[in-house]
Design a protein around this motif. Sequence first.
Motif, mmCIF file in Angstrom:
data_model
loop_
_atom_site.group_PDB
_atom_site.id
_atom_site.type_symbol
_atom_site.label_atom_id
_atom_site.label_comp_id
_atom_site.label_asym_id
_atom_site.label_seq_id
_atom_site.Cartn_x
_atom_site.Cartn_y
_atom_site.Cartn_z
ATOM 1 N N ALA A 12 -7.107 -27.843 -3.468
ATOM 2 C CA ALA A 12 -7.900 -29.081 -3.537
ATOM 3 C C ALA A 12 -7.147 -30.255 -2.930
ATOM 4 O O ALA A 12 -7.740 -31.109 -2.253
ATOM 5 N N GLN A 13 -5.827 -30.330 -3.153
ATOM 6 C CA GLN A 13 -5.039 -31.414 -2.567
ATOM 7 C C GLN A 13 -5.043 -31.341 -1.044
ATOM 8 O O GLN A 13 -5.192 -32.352 -0.359
ATOM 9 N N ILE A 14 -4.876 -30.151 -0.520
ATOM 10 C CA ILE A 14 -4.892 -29.982 0.942
ATOM 11 C C ILE A 14 -6.262 -30.355 1.492
ATOM 12 O O ILE A 14 -6.375 -31.080 2.498
ATOM 13 N N ARG A 15 -7.310 -29.866 0.823
ATOM 14 C CA ARG A 15 -8.669 -30.124 1.304
ATOM 15 C C ARG A 15 -8.999 -31.609 1.319
ATOM 16 O O ARG A 15 -9.620 -32.116 2.262
ATOM 17 N N GLU A 16 -8.570 -32.336 0.294
ATOM 18 C CA GLU A 16 -8.945 -33.736 0.158
ATOM 19 C C GLU A 16 -7.980 -34.697 0.850
ATOM 20 O O GLU A 16 -8.394 -35.757 1.304
ATOM 21 N N GLN A 17 -6.702 -34.357 0.930
ATOM 22 C CA GLN A 17 -5.704 -35.302 1.426
ATOM 23 C C GLN A 17 -5.156 -34.956 2.816
ATOM 24 O O GLN A 17 -4.510 -35.793 3.443
ATOM 25 N N LEU A 18 -5.405 -33.741 3.282
ATOM 26 C CA LEU A 18 -5.042 -33.362 4.648
ATOM 27 C C LEU A 18 -6.316 -32.980 5.399
ATOM 28 O O LEU A 18 -6.390 -31.956 6.075
ATOM 29 N N LYS A 19 -7.316 -33.830 5.259
ATOM 30 C CA LYS A 19 -8.654 -33.506 5.753
ATOM 31 C C LYS A 19 -8.707 -33.287 7.262
ATOM 32 O O LYS A 19 -9.435 -32.411 7.741
ATOM 33 N N LEU A 20 -7.956 -34.069 8.012
ATOM 34 C CA LEU A 20 -8.023 -33.916 9.466
ATOM 35 C C LEU A 20 -7.425 -32.582 9.915
ATOM 36 O O LEU A 20 -7.899 -31.967 10.880
ATOM 37 N N ALA A 21 -6.382 -32.124 9.209
ATOM 38 C CA ALA A 21 -5.830 -30.805 9.507
ATOM 39 C C ALA A 21 -6.837 -29.716 9.141
ATOM 40 O O ALA A 21 -7.022 -28.739 9.881
ATOM 41 N N VAL A 22 -7.499 -29.885 8.001
ATOM 42 C CA VAL A 22 -8.527 -28.931 7.575
ATOM 43 C C VAL A 22 -9.663 -28.891 8.595
ATOM 44 O O VAL A 22 -10.141 -27.813 8.976
ATOM 45 N N ASP A 23 -10.079 -30.059 9.079
ATOM 46 C CA ASP A 23 -11.167 -30.122 10.061
ATOM 47 C C ASP A 23 -10.782 -29.416 11.357
ATOM 48 O O ASP A 23 -11.607 -28.732 11.974
ATOM 49 N N ARG A 24 -9.534 -29.574 11.784
ATOM 50 C CA ARG A 24 -9.121 -28.904 13.012
ATOM 51 C C ARG A 24 -9.137 -27.391 12.847
ATOM 52 O O ARG A 24 -9.582 -26.663 13.744
#
Length: 364
Positions: free
Chosen positions: A35-47
């Motif tokens: 959840a932390q990665i999804r919400e706080q590293l969103k641009l990395a997740v989007d890429r």
Amino acid sequence: MYVAVKGGERAIENAHAWLAEERRGDRDIAELSIAQIREQLKLAVDRVMAEGSLYDPDLAALAIKQARGDLIEAIFLIRAYRTTLPRFGASRPVSTGAMACDRRISATFKDLPGGQVLGPTFDYTHRLLDFKLAADGEVPEAPRAAKAQPAEMPHVTGFLNREGLIEEAPAEDTTPPDLTREPLEIPAGRALRLQALARADEGFTLGLAYSTQRGYARNHAFVGELRIGTVAVEMDIPELGFAIEIGELTLTECETVNQFKGSKTEPPQFTRGYGLVFGQSERKAISMALVDRALRWEELGEDFIGAPAQDAEFVLYHADNIQATGFLEHIKLPHYVDFQAELELVRKMRSEVTDANPAREAAE
């Protein structure tokens, strides 16, 4: 594989265990959650979602965690997982004109229906390290505009289209091929090229786009419109006889307006470049639009000037970071037999040269 080496299988198992230990890091520090990665590293997740061709923020966050932050490895994991999923059908084309925009800007028209919406952007930040973030301070909530957005935000290029100053949006009547199910073939139509660019490596696409701006394609572009927001995804249900909404996607769309002096087949007008990617990825969408326009030289009757971004085979076959990674990294695997053959060949060639020139051997 390394199992060809004595004790290789045990070594691989130990390497995996060591990798898991390195991934976890210092156990005195709390483990990073999905959840932390999804919400706080969103641009990395989007890429990862965009280049992995799978829209699922949770899975993309999991892949980033498993890959220790290596985004290309995470993209590889997502693509591999994607191949295991069943297909139930195809959705309708999404309507970006009905997008609920979080960000919508134009570099060509100041005043436009719906207005300019700056949204969340790095554009106006000072690029200075914010040490408040290191102190884990609370972030104030951003004010939200009280004014409701219009139901439809028409595309900016439509204004130029009223005067006939921009080419009609090219349309293909046939169903485009699916790059995730069929191998890429050259020559490739625009629909297939756009698919390849949408999942192409962001850095590679950015470099090609930059080359077009420096003169390697005669491609002077304006950002007609850049918009980021959510769109509804609809699917036809045969049993019902109508389409239903099955979810929403966040997309970034870019349309560029390019100068065009005309050719033997086309009058002077503006032409289009197009980019569309999952999530918030402005740099990728703009880059994609510039490269798309450069690749359209032939259909517009322009001259081929030898620019890399104009060469469809060069662009499309080298833009995929997973294919590139696989071919590049395979050279670190054992090539003992191949190298021994090369070694013997070089020794033989050196021997022949020495036999033909004894004076050279004496000098050495």
